[in-house]
Design a protein around this motif. Sequence first.
Motif, PDB file in Angstrom:
ATOM      1  N   GLU A 175       4.950   6.707  18.396  1.00 19.92           N
ATOM      2  CA  GLU A 175       4.376   7.140  17.089  1.00 19.92           C
ATOM      3  C   GLU A 175       3.319   8.280  17.162  1.00 19.92           C
ATOM      4  O   GLU A 175       2.601   8.188  18.244  1.00 19.92           O
ATOM      5  CB  GLU A 175       3.731   5.959  16.406  1.00 19.92           C
ATOM      6  N   ALA A 176       3.050   9.086  16.473  1.00 19.13           N
ATOM      7  CA  ALA A 176       2.288  10.060  16.345  1.00 19.13           C
ATOM      8  C   ALA A 176       0.813   9.395  15.965  1.00 19.13           C
ATOM      9  O   ALA A 176       0.891   8.326  15.515  1.00 19.13           O
ATOM     10  CB  ALA A 176       2.532  10.970  15.386  1.00 19.13           C
TER      11      ALA A 176
ATOM     12  N   GLY B  96      -2.833   9.124  14.253  1.00 15.46           N
ATOM     13  CA  GLY B  96      -3.430   9.438  13.062  1.00 15.46           C
ATOM     14  C   GLY B  96      -4.245   8.392  12.192  1.00 15.46           C
ATOM     15  O   GLY B  96      -3.973   7.245  12.725  1.00 15.46           O
TER      16      GLY B  96
ATOM     17  N   TYR C 195       0.901   6.178  11.160  1.00 15.41           N
ATOM     18  CA  TYR C 195       0.540   6.888  12.167  1.00 15.41           C
ATOM     19  C   TYR C 195       0.089   5.551  13.173  1.00 15.41           C
ATOM     20  O   TYR C 195      -0.340   4.679  12.602  1.00 15.41           O
ATOM     21  CB  TYR C 195      -0.458   7.781  11.951  1.00 15.41           C
ATOM     22  N   TYR C 196      -0.309   5.991  14.361  1.00 18.07           N
ATOM     23  CA  TYR C 196      -0.727   4.811  15.373  1.00 18.07           C
ATOM     24  C   TYR C 196      -2.122   5.197  15.490  1.00 18.07           C
ATOM     25  O   TYR C 196      -2.525   6.423  15.996  1.00 18.07           O
ATOM     26  CB  TYR C 196       0.055   5.045  16.749  1.00 18.07           C
TER      27      TYR C 196
ATOM     28  N   THR D 153       4.402  13.286  11.335  1.00 22.62           N
ATOM     29  CA  THR D 153       5.010  11.839  11.593  1.00 22.62           C
ATOM     30  C   THR D 153       6.159  12.112  12.785  1.00 22.62           C
ATOM     31  O   THR D 153       6.156  11.540  13.739  1.00 22.62           O
ATOM     32  CB  THR D 153       5.546  11.182  10.520  1.00 22.62           C
TER      33      THR D 153
ATOM     34  N   GLU E 262      -1.402  13.634  13.500  1.00 19.45           N
ATOM     35  CA  GLU E 262      -1.252  13.793  12.202  1.00 19.45           C
ATOM     36  C   GLU E 262      -1.100  14.943  11.601  1.00 19.45           C
ATOM     37  O   GLU E 262      -0.599  15.684  11.035  1.00 19.45           O
ATOM     38  CB  GLU E 262      -2.188  12.539  11.356  1.00 19.45           C
TER      39      GLU E 262
END
Length: 174
Positions: A85-86, A88, A93-94, A130, A135
């Motif tokens: 996951e990106a 953010g 987001y993570y 994403t 983000e």
Amino acid sequence: SNHSYKTSYEATKNLYQYTDCQNSGKTSSKISSFYSGKAIGPAWDGGWNREHTWPNSKGLGGQDENDIIMLRPTTTAENSSRGNEAFGKSGSYYDPNGESNGKYNLHGDVARICLYVYVRWGNTSYMWGTSGVMESKEVLLEWMEEDPVDTWELGRNDAVQSITGTRNVFVDYP
């Protein structure tokens, strides 16, 4: 040009006792899991592994995927929780602070690592959104301001330099 030793993925397992030890800058019997700060290792026992802060699926594929500045030790559960996951703020987001329940602020650490990989290895196609690593540029800059460089990052940067000859310039000059 100062990158005199490029770590292998295998070698990093034994280098974290110098770069991510519990007593920053000294060899320790335990290393610190990046996201939670939990004491792990240092022996490679299957209870921890290496997190690609910039995920393999987001443009790595050469020497960049072995760079110890970007590879961080984590528990297997934390690494699995992150997936690819990106990073953010919003729900898709993570948030790297989640594993420590807010005990650690890793926003700036993550932002500086992402900028390092972006500049050092030229992974420019996968930075934003994403499907990327972060983000947005606005979140990256916000995170760097809210979580300035600390002594842990400075010590890790020194330790990495003693091994590889290179530093994360965004730690030195945020």
